[in-house]
Design a protein around this motif. Sequence first.
Motif, PDB file in Angstrom:
ATOM      1  N   ALA A  82      13.826  -4.142 -35.776  1.00 44.45           N
ATOM      2  CA  ALA A  82      13.670  -4.767 -34.460  1.00 44.45           C
ATOM      3  C   ALA A  82      13.500  -6.275 -34.582  1.00 44.45           C
ATOM      4  CB  ALA A  82      12.473  -4.150 -33.734  1.00 44.45           C
ATOM      5  N   LYS A  83      12.725  -6.705 -35.563  1.00 43.78           N
ATOM      6  CA  LYS A  83      12.494  -8.140 -35.745  1.00 43.78           C
ATOM      7  C   LYS A  83      13.787  -8.867 -36.103  1.00 43.78           C
ATOM      8  CE  LYS A  83       7.577  -8.137 -37.002  1.00 43.78           C
ATOM      9  NZ  LYS A  83       6.604  -8.382 -38.105  1.00 43.78           N
ATOM     10  N   PRO A  90      19.553 -15.993 -29.224  1.00 37.94           N
ATOM     11  CA  PRO A  90      19.511 -17.450 -29.076  1.00 37.94           C
ATOM     12  C   PRO A  90      18.273 -17.977 -28.375  1.00 37.94           C
ATOM     13  CG  PRO A  90      20.990 -16.502 -27.451  1.00 37.94           C
ATOM     14  CD  PRO A  90      20.577 -15.376 -28.352  1.00 37.94           C
ATOM     15  N   GLY A  91      17.612 -17.127 -27.610  1.00 38.51           N
ATOM     16  CA  GLY A  91      16.434 -17.580 -26.863  1.00 38.51           C
ATOM     17  C   GLY A  91      15.425 -16.469 -26.713  1.00 38.51           C
ATOM     18  N   LYS A  92      14.789 -16.421 -25.557  1.00 38.91           N
ATOM     19  CA  LYS A  92      13.762 -15.420 -25.299  1.00 38.91           C
ATOM     20  C   LYS A  92      14.355 -14.015 -25.238  1.00 38.91           C
ATOM     21  CE  LYS A  92      10.064 -17.983 -25.024  1.00 38.91           C
ATOM     22  NZ  LYS A  92       8.890 -17.769 -25.909  1.00 38.91           N
ATOM     23  N   VAL A  93      13.466 -13.023 -25.402  1.00 39.82           N
ATOM     24  CA  VAL A  93      13.892 -11.623 -25.483  1.00 39.82           C
ATOM     25  C   VAL A  93      13.003 -10.758 -24.599  1.00 39.82           C
ATOM     26  CG1 VAL A  93      13.949  -9.603 -27.010  1.00 39.82           C
ATOM     27  CG2 VAL A  93      14.858 -11.797 -27.805  1.00 39.82           C
ATOM     28  N   VAL A  94      13.636  -9.863 -23.853  1.00 38.86           N
ATOM     29  CA  VAL A  94      12.928  -8.751 -23.227  1.00 38.86           C
ATOM     30  C   VAL A  94      13.122  -7.559 -24.155  1.00 38.86           C
ATOM     31  CG1 VAL A  94      12.891  -7.137 -21.293  1.00 38.86           C
ATOM     32  CG2 VAL A  94      13.139  -9.587 -20.864  1.00 38.86           C
ATOM     33  N   LEU A  95      12.012  -7.049 -24.679  1.00 38.73           N
ATOM     34  CA  LEU A  95      12.054  -6.016 -25.709  1.00 38.73           C
ATOM     35  C   LEU A  95      11.747  -4.665 -25.083  1.00 38.73           C
ATOM     36  CD1 LEU A  95      12.383  -5.543 -28.773  1.00 38.73           C
ATOM     37  CD2 LEU A  95       9.931  -6.003 -29.016  1.00 38.73           C
ATOM     38  N   VAL A  96      12.685  -3.727 -25.242  1.00 39.76           N
ATOM     39  CA  VAL A  96      12.602  -2.418 -24.593  1.00 39.76           C
ATOM     40  C   VAL A  96      12.439  -1.334 -25.652  1.00 39.76           C
ATOM     41  CG1 VAL A  96      13.772  -0.800 -23.045  1.00 39.76           C
ATOM     42  CG2 VAL A  96      14.149  -3.268 -22.787  1.00 39.76           C
ATOM     43  N   ASP A 112       7.241 -14.617 -31.389  1.00 44.96           N
ATOM     44  CA  ASP A 112       7.157 -15.684 -30.385  1.00 44.96           C
ATOM     45  C   ASP A 112       8.321 -15.673 -29.405  1.00 44.96           C
ATOM     46  OD1 ASP A 112       4.775 -16.607 -31.422  1.00 44.96           O
ATOM     47  OD2 ASP A 112       5.699 -18.186 -32.650  1.00 44.96           O
ATOM     48  N   LYS A 113       9.443 -15.080 -29.791  1.00 40.79           N
ATOM     49  CA  LYS A 113      10.612 -15.074 -28.915  1.00 40.79           C
ATOM     50  C   LYS A 113      10.531 -13.998 -27.841  1.00 40.79           C
ATOM     51  CE  LYS A 113      14.650 -16.084 -30.714  1.00 40.79           C
ATOM     52  NZ  LYS A 113      15.877 -16.089 -31.560  1.00 40.79           N
ATOM     53  N   VAL A 114       9.603 -13.065 -27.983  1.00 40.28           N
ATOM     54  CA  VAL A 114       9.504 -11.955 -27.033  1.00 40.28           C
ATOM     55  C   VAL A 114       8.731 -12.405 -25.796  1.00 40.28           C
ATOM     56  CG1 VAL A 114       8.597  -9.635 -26.632  1.00 40.28           C
ATOM     57  CG2 VAL A 114       9.691 -10.210 -28.819  1.00 40.28           C
ATOM     58  N   ALA A 115       9.414 -12.332 -24.644  1.00 43.04           N
ATOM     59  CA  ALA A 115       8.805 -12.757 -23.387  1.00 43.04           C
ATOM     60  C   ALA A 115       8.072 -11.618 -22.693  1.00 43.04           C
ATOM     61  CB  ALA A 115       9.881 -13.318 -22.455  1.00 43.04           C
ATOM     62  N   SER A 116       8.595 -10.404 -22.814  1.00 49.84           N
ATOM     63  CA  SER A 116       7.970  -9.272 -22.141  1.00 49.84           C
ATOM     64  C   SER A 116       8.409  -7.971 -22.805  1.00 49.84           C
ATOM     65  CB  SER A 116       8.340  -9.253 -20.656  1.00 49.84           C
ATOM     66  OG  SER A 116       9.738  -9.230 -20.483  1.00 49.84           O
TER      67      SER A 116
END
Length: 260
Positions: A82-83, A90-96, A112-116
């Motif tokens: 997953a990492k 390229p930017g932020k990630v919504v991780l499901v 740090d890239k995971v937003a939610s």
Amino acid sequence: MKTIQRFKLAAAAVAIGLSFSAVAATPAASGDASRPSVVIVHGAFADGSDWAKVIPLLQAKGLRVVAVQNPLSSLEDDVSAAKRAIDAQPGKVVLVGHSWGGSVITEAGANDKVASLVYVAAFAPDVGQNTAELGKDYPPAPGFAHIVPDASGYLSLTKEGMTKHFAQDLPASATAVMTATQGPIFGKSFEQKLTVAAWKTRPSWYLATSADHMIQPALQLDMAKKIGAHLTRVNASHVPQQSQPAKVAEVILDAVRQSK
């Protein structure tokens, strides 16, 4: 003559390399880089194709989507997979995460890239907990009786387990394929404790399934409450991403809209 042949081979290799580079660059060019990417972590007894109905719905909204292929060999191995997917965005990630994938995103989501985080009928352990202990205070889930180990300690679902308890709201033609393509998981993975709980520092969404035979519906609701998640309920089996993909996609899209 041999020199000319070597030159031609080298030129061909360069051409092939450039061709592959162009192909590899295509996914990076798709989607709006200013919006979060969606990285999806599948659960046990499945693989990335489990999300084949949801992914096009997200892509139609212009989102970059990556479905991780978990090795299902340990918590550490799945978190590492997953990492890698998160770091490649390229930017932020919504991780499901679905099911076992919830434990994976709980650990991997501290990036740090995971937003939610979005939990879909998923486990949401705390620091120091393992996945197996989460359901100990609830009546046994009916599907658990249909999990069988092999000689190496990897667990699979029987045909009956897949048809009647994992995906009982899908046609037999679908569950037959799911049974054949399922990803066995190393049993001891469920006993491995988490070292971080990303939901403590990330906004979370939870889609709970009221007809679930694999993770008790009451447990799902209690986990959603514990992590302070935005809660959505659907009357579905353990795989709403297959039986009700539009509802699952909408929960993910809501997380994307509210992620910063």
